[in-house]
Each structure stands twice: as C-alpha cells, then as structure tokens.
Design a protein around this motif. Structure first.
Motif, PDB file in Angstrom:
ATOM      1  N   SER A  41       0.819  -1.207   0.000  1.00  0.00           N
ATOM      2  CA  SER A  41       0.000   0.000   0.000  1.00  0.00           C
ATOM      3  C   SER A  41       0.857   1.263   0.000  1.00  0.00           C
ATOM      4  O   SER A  41       0.420   2.319  -0.470  1.00  0.00           O
ATOM      5  N   GLN A  42       2.094   1.153   0.523  1.00  0.00           N
ATOM      6  CA  GLN A  42       2.961   2.328   0.559  1.00  0.00           C
ATOM      7  C   GLN A  42       3.411   2.750  -0.836  1.00  0.00           C
ATOM      8  O   GLN A  42       3.809   3.898  -1.043  1.00  0.00           O
ATOM      9  N   ALA A  43       3.349   1.815  -1.790  1.00  0.00           N
ATOM     10  CA  ALA A  43       3.734   2.155  -3.157  1.00  0.00           C
ATOM     11  C   ALA A  43       2.752   3.125  -3.807  1.00  0.00           C
ATOM     12  O   ALA A  43       3.050   3.709  -4.844  1.00  0.00           O
ATOM     13  N   SER A  44       1.587   3.312  -3.185  1.00  0.00           N
ATOM     14  CA  SER A  44       0.607   4.252  -3.743  1.00  0.00           C
ATOM     15  C   SER A  44       1.142   5.680  -3.749  1.00  0.00           C
ATOM     16  O   SER A  44       0.711   6.509  -4.547  1.00  0.00           O
ATOM     17  N   VAL A  45       2.117   5.977  -2.865  1.00  0.00           N
ATOM     18  CA  VAL A  45       2.636   7.346  -2.791  1.00  0.00           C
ATOM     19  C   VAL A  45       3.456   7.706  -4.019  1.00  0.00           C
ATOM     20  O   VAL A  45       3.681   8.891  -4.278  1.00  0.00           O
ATOM     21  N   ILE A  46       3.922   6.709  -4.780  1.00  0.00           N
ATOM     22  CA  ILE A  46       4.650   7.010  -6.017  1.00  0.00           C
ATOM     23  C   ILE A  46       3.787   6.636  -7.227  1.00  0.00           C
ATOM     24  O   ILE A  46       4.299   6.289  -8.283  1.00  0.00           O
ATOM     25  N   THR A  47       2.488   6.684  -7.026  1.00  0.00           N
ATOM     26  CA  THR A  47       1.463   6.522  -8.084  1.00  0.00           C
ATOM     27  C   THR A  47       1.372   5.117  -8.653  1.00  0.00           C
ATOM     28  O   THR A  47       0.896   4.948  -9.777  1.00  0.00           O
ATOM     29  N   VAL A  48       1.824   4.104  -7.924  1.00  0.00           N
ATOM     30  CA  VAL A  48       1.552   2.732  -8.355  1.00  0.00           C
ATOM     31  C   VAL A  48       0.058   2.495  -8.187  1.00  0.00           C
ATOM     32  O   VAL A  48      -0.493   2.694  -7.105  1.00  0.00           O
ATOM     33  N   ALA A  49      -0.599   2.063  -9.255  1.00  0.00           N
ATOM     34  CA  ALA A  49      -2.066   1.941  -9.236  1.00  0.00           C
ATOM     35  C   ALA A  49      -2.501   0.647  -8.564  1.00  0.00           C
ATOM     36  O   ALA A  49      -3.277  -0.138  -9.117  1.00  0.00           O
ATOM     37  N   GLU A  50      -1.989   0.429  -7.330  1.00  0.00           N
ATOM     38  CA  GLU A  50      -2.416  -0.755  -6.596  1.00  0.00           C
ATOM     39  C   GLU A  50      -3.722  -0.448  -5.865  1.00  0.00           C
ATOM     40  O   GLU A  50      -4.339   0.586  -6.088  1.00  0.00           O
ATOM     41  N   MET A  51      -4.112  -1.325  -4.971  1.00  0.00           N
ATOM     42  CA  MET A  51      -5.456  -1.258  -4.405  1.00  0.00           C
ATOM     43  C   MET A  51      -5.697   0.003  -3.569  1.00  0.00           C
ATOM     44  O   MET A  51      -6.749   0.635  -3.677  1.00  0.00           O
ATOM     45  N   THR A  52      -4.737   0.376  -2.751  1.00  0.00           N
ATOM     46  CA  THR A  52      -4.917   1.562  -1.923  1.00  0.00           C
ATOM     47  C   THR A  52      -4.999   2.815  -2.771  1.00  0.00           C
ATOM     48  O   THR A  52      -5.796   3.724  -2.487  1.00  0.00           O
ATOM     49  N   PHE A  53      -4.193   2.889  -3.821  1.00  0.00           N
ATOM     50  CA  PHE A  53      -4.244   4.038  -4.728  1.00  0.00           C
ATOM     51  C   PHE A  53      -5.609   4.142  -5.387  1.00  0.00           C
ATOM     52  O   PHE A  53      -6.209   5.226  -5.456  1.00  0.00           O
ATOM     53  N   GLN A  54      -6.114   3.017  -5.884  1.00  0.00           N
ATOM     54  CA  GLN A  54      -7.442   3.019  -6.508  1.00  0.00           C
ATOM     55  C   GLN A  54      -8.515   3.415  -5.504  1.00  0.00           C
ATOM     56  O   GLN A  54      -9.466   4.143  -5.836  1.00  0.00           O
ATOM     57  N   ALA A  55      -8.361   2.952  -4.263  1.00  0.00           N
ATOM     58  CA  ALA A  55      -9.340   3.292  -3.233  1.00  0.00           C
ATOM     59  C   ALA A  55      -9.339   4.792  -2.954  1.00  0.00           C
ATOM     60  O   ALA A  55     -10.403   5.406  -2.797  1.00  0.00           O
ATOM     61  N   LYS A  56      -8.164   5.389  -2.874  1.00  0.00           N
ATOM     62  CA  LYS A  56      -8.085   6.823  -2.617  1.00  0.00           C
ATOM     63  C   LYS A  56      -8.724   7.619  -3.745  1.00  0.00           C
ATOM     64  O   LYS A  56      -9.415   8.613  -3.501  1.00  0.00           O
ATOM     65  N   MET A  57      -8.507   7.184  -4.981  1.00  0.00           N
ATOM     66  CA  MET A  57      -9.118   7.869  -6.122  1.00  0.00           C
ATOM     67  C   MET A  57     -10.639   7.738  -6.081  1.00  0.00           C
ATOM     68  O   MET A  57     -11.368   8.700  -6.333  1.00  0.00           O
ATOM     69  N   LEU A  58     -11.111   6.530  -5.768  1.00  0.00           N
ATOM     70  CA  LEU A  58     -12.558   6.315  -5.677  1.00  0.00           C
ATOM     71  C   LEU A  58     -13.178   7.142  -4.562  1.00  0.00           C
ATOM     72  O   LEU A  58     -14.213   7.797  -4.751  1.00  0.00           O
ATOM     73  N   ALA A  59     -12.552   7.121  -3.399  1.00  0.00           N
ATOM     74  CA  ALA A  59     -13.101   7.844  -2.251  1.00  0.00           C
ATOM     75  C   ALA A  59     -13.120   9.343  -2.515  1.00  0.00           C
ATOM     76  O   ALA A  59     -14.061  10.043  -2.119  1.00  0.00           O
ATOM     77  N   ALA A  60     -12.080   9.838  -3.188  1.00  0.00           N
ATOM     78  CA  ALA A  60     -12.014  11.271  -3.471  1.00  0.00           C
ATOM     79  C   ALA A  60     -13.081  11.708  -4.464  1.00  0.00           C
ATOM     80  O   ALA A  60     -13.580  12.839  -4.404  1.00  0.00           O
ATOM     81  N   SER A  61     -13.452  10.813  -5.384  1.00  0.00           N
ATOM     82  CA  SER A  61     -14.427  11.182  -6.415  1.00  0.00           C
ATOM     83  C   SER A  61     -15.872  10.888  -6.019  1.00  0.00           C
ATOM     84  O   SER A  61     -16.798  11.512  -6.533  1.00  0.00           O
ATOM     85  N   THR A  62     -16.082   9.950  -5.101  1.00  0.00           N
ATOM     86  CA  THR A  62     -17.451   9.560  -4.737  1.00  0.00           C
ATOM     87  C   THR A  62     -17.838   9.966  -3.321  1.00  0.00           C
ATOM     88  O   THR A  62     -19.023  10.005  -2.992  1.00  0.00           O
TER      89      THR A  62
END
Length: 217
Positions: A161-182
């Motif tokens: 999940s820490q890889a999301s900070v460098i824009t790796v589109a793993e699960m936590t990154f996708q979740a943050k994008m979803l939560a921010a938009s919905t």
C-alpha cells in the motif's frame, strides 16, 4: 445495506484491478527480498570480514530509513542519475530491497541455529564449504526460518500500500481515487479492508501448511 451492495458492485471491478497490481508488486518484491536477503545472510555468515561488514552495514542503513523515503528516492532521485524506472518497477525494487534486510536477519538466525558439531562433522568427511551449505546447513536453516518468513511475507503484502505514494495503481491508490471522487469512504475502505484480508488469508494458510510440513518437529 442495499446502497452498500449497489455501490460495491460498481466499485469492486476498479478495486480488483488494483488488487491484481498489489499481488504483482508483492510477488516481485518478495522474489527480490528473498534472493537478496539470502545473499546478505550468506555474506554475513561467510566469516569473511569484508563481506560481513558490507552486509551488516547495508542492512543497518536500509533498516534505518523509512520505506516511504526509500521509494521516493528510487522513483524521484535516481532519474537524476539517468536511471528511469516505472512506478511499478520502483515500488517492487524499493519494497524488495527494504524487506531483503528483514529476510537477511531471518536467514542469518536460521543459519546460526545449526549446531557447530554438524558443520565440523561434514567437514571431517571431506565436504567443502559449498557442499556443507547445500547439504547440511541450508536444509536445517530452512526449517527454522519458515515461521518468520511467513510473517514477513504477509507484512510485505500489506506494505505494498505504501507504493501508492509514487502513483503505483495498486489497491490503496485506486481506493483513494474512488473515495475522493465519490465521497463514499465507508463503502470504499470497507471493501479494501475485505480485499486485503481475502489476499492475506491464503498466505496465512500457506505459511501454516509450510510450517507443519517442513518445520521443526
């Protein structure tokens, strides 16, 4: 409840794509961590002062730097030196190198748990260092290492999940994008927690089976 199920049907395909990336980066990082960790442990165990010092210094330095900083360094600083990596590559290498130090300590503990008498017996019948490692030390060290190796493997999966900070589109990154938009934080992060647990349970089972099958009796 109905709203949750409806939203879950819409969000799950996106999160599952992230989960696939999570599994991919975890697998690549685990391979790097295992192989490099074993090399570091053998360097420390070799008895050669230069190799031992190099291994010990690397482990201490890397363990003293947060994983997030290591990921930032690999992804944002190395390009200044002409080393351009994708976010996925940087994430896998960064996590692999970070966890190789923990693997190295696990492997070293396993190697040092083998009794000196067995090593002396192997050498007394003409086994060289390499053959002694392959036939006497490593098989026994493997049994000792299994429990901490399984735990480290599970920790690595979660730390992807820490890889999301460098824009790796793993699960936590996708979740943050979803939560921010919905703004459906409850639904999104409940699904993510469930997916991480779903990915972790097979590892719990695998680690337990390996320990029963090959661990110390």
């Amino acid at each position: 409840m109905m709203n949750f199920l409806t939203d879950a049907q819409a969000y799950l395909p996106i999160l599952l794509r992230g989960a696939a990336t999570t599994v991919g980066i975890a697998f690549c990082a685990l391979v790097i961590a295992t192989l490099f960790g074993l090399v570091l442990a053998l360097m420390r165990y070799s008895g050669n002062p230069i190799l031992s010092w190099t291994s010990r210094s690397f482990v201490n330095v890397v363990r003293g730097i947060p994983i997030l900083v290591q990921l930032f360094y690999i992804y944002f600083v190395l390009p200044d030196w002409g080393i351009d990596l994708t976010a996925f590559q940087a994430g896998a290498i960064g996590l692999g190198l970070a966890y190789s130090c923990y693997m190295a300590e696990n492997f070293r503990a396993g190697l040092e748990a083998v009794e000196d008498g067995q090593i002396e017996a192997a050498q007394s019948i003409g086994m060289g260092w390499g053959m002694t490692m392959r036939r006497v030390i490593l098989p026994q060290a493997f049994r000792t290492v299994l429990p901490p190796y399984g735990n480290t493997m599970i920790m690595l999966l979660k730390d992807t999940s820490q890889a999301s900070v460098i824009t790796v589109a793993e699960m936590t990154f996708q979740a943050k994008m979803l939560a921010a938009s919905t703004f459906e934080n409850l639904t999104v992060y409940t699904l993510v927690a469930g997916l991480y647990l779903t990915l972790s349970v097979p590892l719990f089972i695998l680690a337990s089976w390996l320990e029963r099958r090959f661990g110390k009796k």
